[in-house]
Motif scaffolding. Structure first.
Motif, PDB file in Angstrom:
ATOM      1  N   ARG A  24       8.653  46.477  30.598  1.00 29.23           N
ATOM      2  CA  ARG A  24       8.349  46.685  29.179  1.00 29.23           C
ATOM      3  C   ARG A  24       7.382  47.848  28.990  1.00 29.23           C
ATOM      4  NH1 ARG A  24       8.384  40.597  29.205  1.00 29.23           N
ATOM      5  NH2 ARG A  24      10.288  40.006  28.090  1.00 29.23           N
ATOM      6  N   LYS A  56       9.269  51.081  29.797  1.00 30.58           N
ATOM      7  CA  LYS A  56      10.263  51.397  28.761  1.00 30.58           C
ATOM      8  C   LYS A  56       9.610  52.130  27.586  1.00 30.58           C
ATOM      9  CE  LYS A  56      14.312  51.003  26.638  1.00 30.58           C
ATOM     10  NZ  LYS A  56      13.959  51.377  25.257  1.00 30.58           N
ATOM     11  N   TYR A 109       9.261  55.672  28.661  1.00 33.51           N
ATOM     12  CA  TYR A 109      10.575  56.325  28.592  1.00 33.51           C
ATOM     13  C   TYR A 109      10.850  56.777  27.158  1.00 33.51           C
ATOM     14  CZ  TYR A 109      12.595  55.325  33.246  1.00 33.51           C
ATOM     15  OH  TYR A 109      12.895  55.314  34.574  1.00 33.51           O
ATOM     16  N   PRO A 166      17.095  55.630  29.200  1.00 29.95           N
ATOM     17  CA  PRO A 166      16.817  54.428  30.011  1.00 29.95           C
ATOM     18  C   PRO A 166      17.753  54.337  31.207  1.00 29.95           C
ATOM     19  CG  PRO A 166      16.948  53.889  27.671  1.00 29.95           C
ATOM     20  CD  PRO A 166      17.446  55.296  27.807  1.00 29.95           C
ATOM     21  N   VAL A 203      14.630  49.901  33.869  1.00 27.38           N
ATOM     22  CA  VAL A 203      14.017  49.385  32.644  1.00 27.38           C
ATOM     23  C   VAL A 203      15.038  48.580  31.829  1.00 27.38           C
ATOM     24  CG1 VAL A 203      12.164  51.074  32.479  1.00 27.38           C
ATOM     25  CG2 VAL A 203      14.407  51.625  31.509  1.00 27.38           C
TER      26      VAL A 203
END
Length: 250
Positions: free
Chosen positions: A221, A224, A227, A234, A238
């Motif tokens: 999390r 992500k 990212y 992604p 992730v």
């Protein structure tokens, strides 16, 4: 023997399935969290022979020692090619059971023996055909270019050159051993990836898997978000929804 399964969903009755998506570092964090500091951390010199290797499974153990006797001189080319057969006919050794469930990890205590490629490209591949998902030794592996090319899952302390006869012999299987400075018993959960090797004692393996899964999801999390902030596409590292779906029935 059938190949070791890749699980579509976590199965509460199968420990290996609970670890399938975990990283070694997640499991180490979980072990720390229950007070098992530094337990199960193999010597960092015991490493995968190629990048991207990852496996988890129940340990099947081998204990070896130096042979303390030389291989006799061989007289012909045919005898030299057949050296292993000649040696094992004279110096037989115990072997792992033939009924091990697919998905096991072979863990070998090399007994501090000399340079000897106990593991190599042929017997590593044969072990995979026998259901092993990984092979770990605190000794040597040879034929390492082939091991990497064929993606045989071998973890070793050193790359070696010489062969078994006259150097090392197996004296026990399926007993508690020391490998890479840690205790390993048959049935312990053993995992390896690019970060190294960890051994999870069987009696805490279910609890550790629960905590490690939470560590993995928290990391995913957080990453992500990075990212997204960086505009990166992604990837599977992730895939939070995929992990949640995999463990949904637990």
């Amino acid at each position: 023997m059938p190949a070791a399964p890749v699980f579509e969903k976590a199965d509460p009755t199968n420990l290996r399935s609970l670890y399938q998506h975990l990283r070694v570092c997640d499991v180490v964090d979980a072990l720390d969290g229950i007070g098992y500091f530094n337990i199960g951390l193999m010597d960092p010199e015991v490493r995968p022979l190629w990048l991207g290797m990852k496996f988890w499974g129940e340990a099947a153990t081998i204990r070896a020692v130096p042979s303390n006797r030389p291989m006799w001189k061989l007289d012909t080319t045919e005898d030299i090619v057949a050296a292993h057969g000649r040696w094992f006919a004279e110096v037989p050794h115990p072997k792992l059971p033939t009924d091990l469930a697919p998905g096991h990890v072979i863990v070998m205590d090399s007994g501090g023996g000399p340079e000897v490629g106990f593991w190599g490209s042929e017997n590593a591949m044969a072990s995979v055909l026998g259901g092993a998902v990984g092979i770990i030794t605190d000794g040597y592996c040879r034929d390492t270019g082939e091991v990497a090319a064929q993606k045989s899952p071998v973890v070793a302390r050193r790359r070696g050159r010489s062969i078994i006869p006259g150097r090392i012999m197996v004296i026990e299987t399926q007993t508690t051993i020391a490998c890479g400075g840690v205790q390993v018993s048959p049935g312990d959960i053993v995992g390896a990836d690019d970060d190294g090797v960890v051994v999870v004692p069987r009696h805490v393996a279910e609890e550790v898997a629960v905590h490690a899964r939470a560590v993995l999801l928290a990391d995913m999390r957080a990453r992500k978000k990075h990212y997204d902030s960086l505009g990166m596409q992604p990837d599977s590292s992730v895939d939070i929804d995929g992990i949640l779906a995999y463990y949904a029935d637990l």
